[in-house]
Design a protein around this motif. Sequence first.
Motif, PDB file in Angstrom:
ATOM      1  N   GLN A  59      -6.375 -12.909   8.972  1.00 16.07           N
ATOM      2  CA  GLN A  59      -5.641 -11.937   9.771  1.00 16.07           C
ATOM      3  C   GLN A  59      -4.495 -11.333   8.974  1.00 16.07           C
ATOM      4  N   MET A  60      -4.034 -10.193   9.441  1.00 21.37           N
ATOM      5  CA  MET A  60      -2.815  -9.611   8.906  1.00 21.37           C
ATOM      6  C   MET A  60      -1.678 -10.295   9.671  1.00 21.37           C
ATOM      7  N   ILE A  61      -0.964 -11.162   9.004  1.00 24.18           N
ATOM      8  CA  ILE A  61       0.108 -11.898   9.663  1.00 24.18           C
ATOM      9  C   ILE A  61       1.181 -10.923  10.134  1.00 24.18           C
ATOM     10  N   SER A  62       1.557 -10.002   9.257  1.00 26.89           N
ATOM     11  CA  SER A  62       2.470  -8.928   9.661  1.00 26.89           C
ATOM     12  C   SER A  62       2.185  -7.687   8.843  1.00 26.89           C
ATOM     13  N   VAL A  63       2.483  -6.549   9.438  1.00 30.54           N
ATOM     14  CA  VAL A  63       2.323  -5.244   8.785  1.00 30.54           C
ATOM     15  C   VAL A  63       3.607  -4.467   9.058  1.00 30.54           C
ATOM     16  N   LYS A  64       4.294  -4.105   8.001  1.00 30.60           N
ATOM     17  CA  LYS A  64       5.588  -3.439   8.131  1.00 30.60           C
ATOM     18  C   LYS A  64       5.650  -2.203   7.230  1.00 30.60           C
ATOM     19  N   VAL A  65       6.516  -1.278   7.596  1.00 27.80           N
ATOM     20  CA  VAL A  65       6.882  -0.176   6.696  1.00 27.80           C
ATOM     21  C   VAL A  65       7.984  -0.740   5.803  1.00 27.80           C
ATOM     22  N   ALA A  66       7.834  -0.590   4.493  1.00 24.87           N
ATOM     23  CA  ALA A  66       8.787  -1.210   3.549  1.00 24.87           C
ATOM     24  C   ALA A  66      10.234  -0.780   3.834  1.00 24.87           C
ATOM     25  N   ALA A  67      10.445   0.426   4.299  1.00 22.02           N
ATOM     26  CA  ALA A  67      11.793   0.905   4.590  1.00 22.02           C
ATOM     27  C   ALA A  67      12.458   0.089   5.693  1.00 22.02           C
ATOM     28  N   ASP A  68      11.658  -0.555   6.530  1.00 20.88           N
ATOM     29  CA  ASP A  68      12.192  -1.334   7.653  1.00 20.88           C
ATOM     30  C   ASP A  68      12.375  -2.803   7.318  1.00 20.88           C
ATOM     31  N   ALA A  69      11.837  -3.241   6.195  1.00 19.86           N
ATOM     32  CA  ALA A  69      11.843  -4.665   5.861  1.00 19.86           C
ATOM     33  C   ALA A  69      13.205  -5.136   5.370  1.00 19.86           C
ATOM     34  N   ILE A  74       0.851  -1.187   0.000  1.00 16.92           N
ATOM     35  CA  ILE A  74       0.000   0.000   0.000  1.00 16.92           C
ATOM     36  C   ILE A  74       0.887   1.237   0.000  1.00 16.92           C
ATOM     37  N   ALA A  75       0.696   2.095  -0.995  1.00 14.71           N
ATOM     38  CA  ALA A  75       1.385   3.379  -1.040  1.00 14.71           C
ATOM     39  C   ALA A  75       0.570   4.365  -0.219  1.00 14.71           C
ATOM     40  N   LEU A  76       1.179   4.900   0.833  1.00 15.54           N
ATOM     41  CA  LEU A  76       0.503   5.905   1.651  1.00 15.54           C
ATOM     42  C   LEU A  76       0.507   7.250   0.937  1.00 15.54           C
ATOM     43  N   LEU A  77      -0.405   8.121   1.343  1.00 12.14           N
ATOM     44  CA  LEU A  77      -0.554   9.446   0.732  1.00 12.14           C
ATOM     45  C   LEU A  77      -0.301  10.527   1.793  1.00 12.14           C
ATOM     46  N   PRO A  78       0.964  10.684   2.229  1.00 15.18           N
ATOM     47  CA  PRO A  78       1.250  11.631   3.311  1.00 15.18           C
ATOM     48  C   PRO A  78       0.972  13.090   2.950  1.00 15.18           C
ATOM     49  N   ASP A  79       0.979  13.428   1.673  1.00 18.61           N
ATOM     50  CA  ASP A  79       0.668  14.799   1.271  1.00 18.61           C
ATOM     51  C   ASP A  79      -0.818  15.097   1.422  1.00 18.61           C
ATOM     52  N   ILE A  80      -1.651  14.040   1.410  1.00  7.31           N
ATOM     53  CA  ILE A  80      -3.103  14.179   1.494  1.00  7.31           C
ATOM     54  C   ILE A  80      -3.596  14.041   2.933  1.00  7.31           C
ATOM     55  N   ALA A  81      -3.045  13.059   3.655  1.00 11.75           N
ATOM     56  CA  ALA A  81      -3.510  12.749   5.015  1.00 11.75           C
ATOM     57  C   ALA A  81      -2.303  12.427   5.912  1.00 11.75           C
ATOM     58  N   PRO A  82      -1.519  13.454   6.255  1.00 17.31           N
ATOM     59  CA  PRO A  82      -0.271  13.209   6.997  1.00 17.31           C
ATOM     60  C   PRO A  82      -0.467  12.539   8.357  1.00 17.31           C
ATOM     61  N   ALA A  83      -1.488  12.904   9.102  1.00 15.52           N
ATOM     62  CA  ALA A  83      -1.675  12.333  10.446  1.00 15.52           C
ATOM     63  C   ALA A  83      -2.060  10.854  10.362  1.00 15.52           C
ATOM     64  N   HIS A  84      -2.931  10.504   9.431  1.00 11.67           N
ATOM     65  CA  HIS A  84      -3.345   9.106   9.278  1.00 11.67           C
ATOM     66  C   HIS A  84      -2.168   8.236   8.828  1.00 11.67           C
ATOM     67  N   CYS A  85      -1.370   8.747   7.896  1.00 11.41           N
ATOM     68  CA  CYS A  85      -0.202   7.998   7.419  1.00 11.41           C
ATOM     69  C   CYS A  85       0.810   7.805   8.549  1.00 11.41           C
ATOM     70  N   ALA A  86       1.053   8.853   9.314  1.00 10.23           N
ATOM     71  CA  ALA A  86       2.000   8.752  10.433  1.00 10.23           C
ATOM     72  C   ALA A  86       1.517   7.735  11.460  1.00 10.23           C
ATOM     73  N   ARG A  87       0.209   7.721  11.743  1.00 25.12           N
ATOM     74  CA  ARG A  87      -0.343   6.769  12.707  1.00 25.12           C
ATOM     75  C   ARG A  87      -0.169   5.330  12.220  1.00 25.12           C
ATOM     76  N   MET A  88      -0.469   5.096  10.940  1.00 23.81           N
ATOM     77  CA  MET A  88      -0.338   3.730  10.434  1.00 23.81           C
ATOM     78  C   MET A  88       1.106   3.262  10.525  1.00 23.81           C
ATOM     79  N   LYS A  89       2.042   4.122  10.171  1.00 21.51           N
ATOM     80  CA  LYS A  89       3.460   3.746  10.246  1.00 21.51           C
ATOM     81  C   LYS A  89       3.876   3.516  11.695  1.00 21.51           C
ATOM     82  N   GLU A  90       3.402   4.351  12.610  1.00 19.35           N
ATOM     83  CA  GLU A  90       3.724   4.201  14.031  1.00 19.35           C
ATOM     84  C   GLU A  90       3.228   2.850  14.561  1.00 19.35           C
ATOM     85  N   LEU A  91       1.969   2.512  14.273  1.00 24.20           N
ATOM     86  CA  LEU A  91       1.411   1.241  14.750  1.00 24.20           C
ATOM     87  C   LEU A  91       2.085   0.048  14.079  1.00 24.20           C
TER      88      LEU A  91
END
Length: 166
Positions: A156-166, A22-39
């Motif tokens: 279930q979501m077996i794992s959810v990662k930020v691609a930069a961390d994978a 999933i490509a996040l849209l930080p220019d459109i919804a910065p707080a939602h994108c930051a939250r998803m990456k944080e979690l």
Amino acid sequence: MSAYEDPENTIVITLKSGTVAIALLPDIAPAHCARMKELAREGAYDGVVFHRVIDGFMAQTGDVQHGLAGGDLRRAGTGGSDKPDLPAEFSGIPHDRGTLGAARSSNPNSANSQFFINFSDNHFLNRQYTVYGRVIAGMEHVDAITRGEPPANPDQMISVKVAADA
């Protein structure tokens, strides 16, 4: 070297049938994108089920409080994270097939950790729910998620990662 154009803003979800990017849209919804990456970085989404999956509509998940596989799923969909709710970040981005939307209660500013992926174009949701990403690979795996409200045997979501961390 990542296979994704912007690995810091790409979420990789491992499902039983394969990987969804999933490509996040930080220019459109910065707080939602930051939250998803944080979690995702906390591992909060790992093992969380899709508790509401409606054929032709969407697959909803992300209840990190009540949605863990193997837990008591009767309350799945009623919780969030221990972080504060997010203000709405509505935009002109349409709820097309494959877009990621923030799930919330009737209060527009109540999104927290739950999200949904649209199976089809759901334009009746436009400007009412925050769009903050879109599937760029693996939509066939989203399409294969078990249906139900809740499903008898939820995926279930077996794992959810930020691609930069994978």
